[in-house]
Write a protein that holds these residues in place. Structure first.
Motif, PDB file in Angstrom:
ATOM      1  N   LYS A   1     -14.724 -58.828  37.188  1.00  0.00           N
ATOM      2  CA  LYS A   1     -15.930 -57.996  37.275  1.00  0.00           C
ATOM      3  C   LYS A   1     -17.181 -58.754  36.855  1.00  0.00           C
ATOM      4  O   LYS A   1     -18.265 -58.479  37.352  1.00  0.00           O
ATOM      5  N   ASN A   2     -17.043 -59.721  35.942  1.00  0.00           N
ATOM      6  CA  ASN A   2     -18.192 -60.515  35.527  1.00  0.00           C
ATOM      7  C   ASN A   2     -18.563 -61.576  36.559  1.00  0.00           C
ATOM      8  O   ASN A   2     -19.706 -62.026  36.602  1.00  0.00           O
TER       9      ASN A   2
ATOM     10  N   VAL B   1     -17.782 -61.406  40.137  1.00  0.00           N
ATOM     11  CA  VAL B   1     -18.093 -60.888  41.478  1.00  0.00           C
ATOM     12  C   VAL B   1     -18.181 -59.369  41.446  1.00  0.00           C
ATOM     13  O   VAL B   1     -17.688 -58.725  40.524  1.00  0.00           O
ATOM     14  N   SER B   2     -18.748 -58.824  42.500  1.00  0.00           N
ATOM     15  CA  SER B   2     -18.760 -57.374  42.641  1.00  0.00           C
ATOM     16  C   SER B   2     -17.375 -56.923  43.116  1.00  0.00           C
ATOM     17  O   SER B   2     -16.865 -57.448  44.100  1.00  0.00           O
TER      18      SER B   2
ATOM     19  N   ILE C   1     -19.352 -59.947  50.128  1.00  0.00           N
ATOM     20  CA  ILE C   1     -18.733 -59.630  48.839  1.00  0.00           C
ATOM     21  C   ILE C   1     -17.262 -60.038  48.849  1.00  0.00           C
ATOM     22  O   ILE C   1     -16.763 -60.630  47.889  1.00  0.00           O
TER      23      ILE C   1
ATOM     24  N   GLU D   1     -16.804 -63.703  48.307  1.00  0.00           N
ATOM     25  CA  GLU D   1     -16.932 -64.057  46.891  1.00  0.00           C
ATOM     26  C   GLU D   1     -15.648 -63.700  46.144  1.00  0.00           C
ATOM     27  O   GLU D   1     -15.175 -64.476  45.299  1.00  0.00           O
ATOM     28  N   GLN D   2     -15.082 -62.539  46.447  1.00  0.00           N
ATOM     29  CA  GLN D   2     -13.822 -62.152  45.828  1.00  0.00           C
ATOM     30  C   GLN D   2     -12.709 -63.135  46.209  1.00  0.00           C
ATOM     31  O   GLN D   2     -11.913 -63.537  45.347  1.00  0.00           O
TER      32      GLN D   2
ATOM     33  N   LYS E   1     -22.104 -43.732  48.030  1.00  0.00           N
ATOM     34  CA  LYS E   1     -21.506 -44.477  46.913  1.00  0.00           C
ATOM     35  C   LYS E   1     -20.009 -44.192  46.770  1.00  0.00           C
ATOM     36  O   LYS E   1     -19.291 -44.949  46.122  1.00  0.00           O
TER      37      LYS E   1
ATOM     38  N   ARG F   1     -15.941 -46.176  49.605  1.00  0.00           N
ATOM     39  CA  ARG F   1     -15.828 -47.524  49.061  1.00  0.00           C
ATOM     40  C   ARG F   1     -14.375 -47.997  48.978  1.00  0.00           C
ATOM     41  O   ARG F   1     -13.446 -47.206  49.061  1.00  0.00           O
TER      42      ARG F   1
END
Length: 165
Positions: free
Chosen positions: A55-56, A58-59, A78, A81-82, A156, A159
Protein backbone atom coordinates in the motif's frame (compact mmCIF):
# COMPACT_ATOMS: atom_id res chain seq x y z
CA UNK A 1 19.48 -59.50 -7.77
CA UNK A 2 16.31 -57.91 -6.36
CA UNK A 3 18.08 -57.05 -3.09
CA UNK A 4 20.95 -55.39 -4.97
CA UNK A 5 18.49 -53.36 -7.06
CA UNK A 6 16.48 -52.28 -3.99
CA UNK A 7 19.68 -51.33 -2.17
CA UNK A 8 20.77 -49.22 -5.15
CA UNK A 9 17.40 -47.46 -5.28
CA UNK A 10 17.55 -46.78 -1.55
CA UNK A 11 21.07 -45.37 -1.78
CA UNK A 12 20.06 -43.10 -4.69
CA UNK A 13 17.05 -41.84 -2.73
CA UNK A 14 19.17 -41.06 0.32
CA UNK A 15 21.88 -39.34 -1.75
CA UNK A 16 19.40 -37.22 -3.67
CA UNK A 17 17.72 -36.15 -0.43
CA UNK A 18 21.06 -35.16 1.03
CA UNK A 19 22.11 -33.32 -2.13
CA UNK A 20 19.18 -30.91 -2.19
CA UNK A 21 20.25 -27.31 -2.72
CA UNK A 22 19.00 -24.07 -1.24
CA UNK A 23 17.09 -23.53 -4.46
CA UNK A 24 15.25 -26.81 -3.93
CA UNK A 25 14.53 -25.77 -0.35
CA UNK A 26 13.15 -22.46 -1.62
CA UNK A 27 10.98 -24.31 -4.14
CA UNK A 28 9.68 -26.60 -1.40
CA UNK A 29 8.94 -23.66 0.89
CA UNK A 30 7.22 -21.84 -1.96
CA UNK A 31 5.12 -24.91 -2.81
CA UNK A 32 4.14 -25.31 0.85
CA UNK A 33 3.19 -21.63 1.01
CA UNK A 34 1.02 -21.98 -2.12
CA UNK A 35 -0.68 -25.08 -0.72
CA UNK A 36 -1.44 -23.24 2.52
CA UNK A 37 -2.63 -20.27 0.45
CA UNK A 38 -5.19 -22.39 -1.38
CA UNK A 39 -6.80 -23.23 1.99
CA UNK A 40 -6.44 -19.75 3.53
CA UNK A 41 -9.31 -17.61 4.74
CA UNK A 42 -9.07 -14.65 2.37
CA UNK A 43 -11.87 -12.58 3.87
CA UNK A 44 -9.69 -10.66 6.34
CA UNK A 45 -6.26 -9.89 4.92
CA UNK A 46 -5.95 -6.16 5.59
CA UNK A 47 -2.93 -6.44 7.91
CA UNK A 48 -0.78 -9.16 6.46
CA UNK A 49 2.94 -9.65 5.90
CA UNK A 50 3.28 -7.49 2.78
CA UNK A 51 0.14 -5.35 2.94
CA UNK A 52 1.69 -2.16 4.32
CA UNK A 53 4.70 -2.37 2.00
CA UNK A 54 2.40 -2.81 -0.97
CA UNK A 55 0.00 0.00 0.00
CA UNK A 56 2.93 2.36 0.59
CA UNK A 57 4.50 1.53 -2.78
CA UNK A 58 1.50 1.47 -5.13
CA UNK A 59 -2.20 2.13 -5.27
CA UNK A 60 -4.05 -1.11 -4.48
CA UNK A 61 -7.32 0.05 -6.11
CA UNK A 62 -8.50 0.37 -9.69
CA UNK A 63 -11.89 1.67 -10.76
CA UNK A 64 -14.36 0.51 -13.41
CA UNK A 65 -17.07 2.14 -15.45
CA UNK A 66 -20.75 1.44 -14.86
CA UNK A 67 -21.64 -2.20 -15.59
CA UNK A 68 -18.12 -2.86 -16.87
CA UNK A 69 -15.23 -5.18 -16.13
CA UNK A 70 -12.97 -3.67 -18.81
CA UNK A 71 -9.58 -2.32 -17.80
CA UNK A 72 -9.16 1.30 -18.91
CA UNK A 73 -5.89 3.19 -19.41
CA UNK A 74 -5.73 4.49 -15.84
CA UNK A 75 -6.38 1.00 -14.46
CA UNK A 76 -3.62 -0.46 -16.66
CA UNK A 77 -1.12 2.14 -15.40
CA UNK A 78 -1.91 1.20 -11.80
CA UNK A 79 -1.83 -2.52 -12.57
CA UNK A 80 1.59 -2.14 -14.23
CA UNK A 81 2.89 -0.51 -11.03
CA UNK A 82 1.39 -3.38 -9.03
CA UNK A 83 2.99 -5.89 -11.43
CA UNK A 84 6.43 -4.35 -10.94
CA UNK A 85 6.04 -4.62 -7.17
CA UNK A 86 4.78 -8.19 -7.40
CA UNK A 87 7.70 -9.22 -9.62
CA UNK A 88 10.09 -7.74 -7.03
CA UNK A 89 8.32 -9.64 -4.23
CA UNK A 90 7.81 -13.14 -5.64
CA UNK A 91 6.74 -14.64 -2.30
CA UNK A 92 3.79 -12.27 -1.93
CA UNK A 93 0.44 -13.98 -2.42
CA UNK A 94 -2.40 -11.95 -3.91
CA UNK A 95 -6.13 -11.63 -3.32
CA UNK A 96 -8.12 -9.54 -5.75
CA UNK A 97 -11.46 -8.31 -4.44
CA UNK A 98 -14.18 -7.36 -6.90
CA UNK A 99 -16.70 -4.71 -5.78
CA UNK A 100 -19.79 -3.01 -7.24
CA UNK A 101 -22.05 -0.10 -6.49
CA UNK A 102 -25.43 -0.58 -4.83
CA UNK A 103 -27.47 -0.74 -8.02
CA UNK A 104 -28.52 -4.13 -9.35
CA UNK A 105 -29.43 -7.35 -7.60
CA UNK A 106 -27.15 -9.10 -5.15
CA UNK A 107 -26.61 -11.99 -7.59
CA UNK A 108 -25.87 -9.70 -10.54
CA UNK A 109 -23.35 -7.67 -8.53
CA UNK A 110 -21.60 -10.77 -7.20
CA UNK A 111 -21.12 -11.95 -10.78
CA UNK A 112 -19.94 -8.50 -11.94
CA UNK A 113 -17.53 -8.24 -9.00
CA UNK A 114 -16.11 -11.63 -9.94
CA UNK A 115 -15.65 -10.54 -13.57
CA UNK A 116 -13.80 -7.45 -12.34
CA UNK A 117 -11.50 -9.45 -10.06
CA UNK A 118 -10.89 -12.00 -12.83
CA UNK A 119 -9.98 -9.23 -15.28
CA UNK A 120 -7.21 -8.15 -12.91
CA UNK A 121 -6.10 -11.73 -12.26
CA UNK A 122 -6.00 -12.48 -15.98
CA UNK A 123 -3.89 -9.37 -16.59
CA UNK A 124 -1.44 -10.38 -13.87
CA UNK A 125 -1.16 -13.94 -15.15
CA UNK A 126 -0.71 -12.76 -18.76
CA UNK A 127 2.17 -10.59 -17.50
CA UNK A 128 4.12 -13.27 -15.67
CA UNK A 129 2.50 -13.69 -12.26
CA UNK A 130 2.03 -17.36 -11.34
CA UNK A 131 -1.70 -18.14 -11.24
CA UNK A 132 -1.10 -20.12 -8.03
CA UNK A 133 -0.25 -16.85 -6.24
CA UNK A 134 -3.59 -15.25 -7.06
CA UNK A 135 -7.03 -15.71 -5.49
CA UNK A 136 -10.17 -13.80 -6.38
CA UNK A 137 -13.25 -13.01 -4.35
CA UNK A 138 -16.32 -10.98 -5.18
CA UNK A 139 -18.12 -8.94 -2.58
CA UNK A 140 -20.59 -7.49 -5.06
CA UNK A 141 -22.28 -4.54 -3.39
CA UNK A 142 -21.81 -5.90 0.15
CA UNK A 143 -18.71 -3.84 1.11
CA UNK A 144 -19.06 -0.29 -0.21
CA UNK A 145 -16.10 2.02 0.20
CA UNK A 146 -18.32 5.10 0.08
CA UNK A 147 -21.91 5.20 1.30
CA UNK A 148 -24.53 7.14 -0.61
CA UNK A 149 -26.73 6.98 -3.66
CA UNK A 150 -24.88 9.46 -5.86
CA UNK A 151 -22.69 9.02 -8.92
CA UNK A 152 -19.68 10.13 -6.84
CA UNK A 153 -20.31 7.35 -4.31
CA UNK A 154 -21.12 4.75 -6.94
CA UNK A 155 -17.96 5.49 -8.94
CA UNK A 156 -15.79 4.83 -5.85
CA UNK A 157 -17.54 1.50 -5.19
CA UNK A 158 -17.01 0.10 -8.72
CA UNK A 159 -13.53 -1.20 -8.01
CA UNK A 160 -11.05 -4.03 -7.71
CA UNK A 161 -8.71 -4.06 -4.73
CA UNK A 162 -5.43 -5.95 -4.75
CA UNK A 163 -4.39 -7.26 -1.35
CA UNK A 164 -1.10 -9.01 -0.77
CA UNK A 165 -0.17 -11.47 1.95
Amino acid sequence: MKKTFLAAVLICAVLSACASSDKAGDATASAERMNAWSDADITNLSDTRYSEQFKNAVSPIIYFGFNSSSLNGTALEILNEQLAWLHQNPNAMIVIEGHCDERGTREYNLALGERRANAVRDYFVANGIDAGRVRVISYGKERPDVFGSTEAAWSKNRRAVTIVN
